[in-house]
Enzyme design. Structure first.
Site, mmCIF file in Angstrom:
data_model
loop_
_atom_site.group_PDB
_atom_site.id
_atom_site.type_symbol
_atom_site.label_atom_id
_atom_site.label_comp_id
_atom_site.label_asym_id
_atom_site.label_seq_id
_atom_site.Cartn_x
_atom_site.Cartn_y
_atom_site.Cartn_z
ATOM 1 N N GLN A 186 0.840 -1.203 0.000
ATOM 2 C CA GLN A 186 0.000 0.000 0.000
ATOM 3 C C GLN A 186 0.878 1.257 0.000
ATOM 4 O OE1 GLN A 186 -3.552 -0.255 0.223
ATOM 5 N NE2 GLN A 186 -3.524 1.907 -0.251
ATOM 6 N N PHE A 187 1.379 1.641 -1.171
ATOM 7 C CA PHE A 187 2.270 2.799 -1.240
ATOM 8 C C PHE A 187 1.580 4.085 -0.819
ATOM 9 C CE2 PHE A 187 0.259 3.211 -5.358
ATOM 10 C CZ PHE A 187 0.246 4.579 -5.595
ATOM 11 N N THR A 188 0.245 4.144 -0.900
ATOM 12 C CA THR A 188 -0.464 5.384 -0.570
ATOM 13 C C THR A 188 -0.409 5.721 0.918
ATOM 14 O OG1 THR A 188 -2.591 4.235 -0.411
ATOM 15 C CG2 THR A 188 -2.007 5.195 -2.559
#
Length: 148
Positions: free
Chosen positions: A78-80
């Site tokens: 989950q890079f966000t």
């Protein structure tokens, strides 16, 4: 690294309509990897998560770990989690690790969990995933290795 850990009764991830990971009781983890993260961060998170006591014992107290209850993990990249929203209305993700750094660390995280005996399902790094879960409690814990 940032891990958003949700205690669940069930969770699954689909890619293009196909279920690629599914668990019952355990943790659904959203894992964000920062550009400066290393294997030391992976080791720290695996230790913390494997010992995290958020499942209820016979007296109804959060006193049991994932391994105590025989739970599983659904791990989702989950890079966000590293969105910077300070300027404007469009988030910046420049602090999130690039795939060449993030993928090996994400894979190391999942491998270490499996090596200590925790059943671990995953999504697919960079894929458009549909995640569904039933949060139990609800219980949601955030661990950031920058705070250790």
């Amino acid at each position: 690294m940032k891990a958003v850990i949700q205690r669940v009764t069930e969770a699954q991830v689909q890619i293009e309509g196909k279920v690629v990971g599914k668990i019952e009781q355990g943790f659904m983890i959203l894992l964000g990897i920062h550009e400066t993260d290393t294997n030391e961060d992976v080791n720290y998170l695996v230790r913390k998560i494997s010992k995290l006591r958020v499942f209820e014992d016979d007296q109804g107290k959060m006193n049991l770990s994932l391994q105590d209850v025989g739970g599983s993990i659904l791990s989702i990249s989950q890079f966000t989690l590293y969105a910077d929203t300070k300027k404007g209305n469009r988030p910046s993700f420049i602090e999130a690790a690039r795939p060449e750094t993030a993928i090996p660390l994400y894979e190391a995280f999942n491998t270490q969990l499996k090596e200590i005996g925790i059943s671990t399902e995953t999504g697919e790094f960079g894929a458009d995933m549909k995640v569904t879960l039933t949060n139990d409690g609800p219980v949601t814990i955030i661990i950031d290795t920058k705070d250790k």
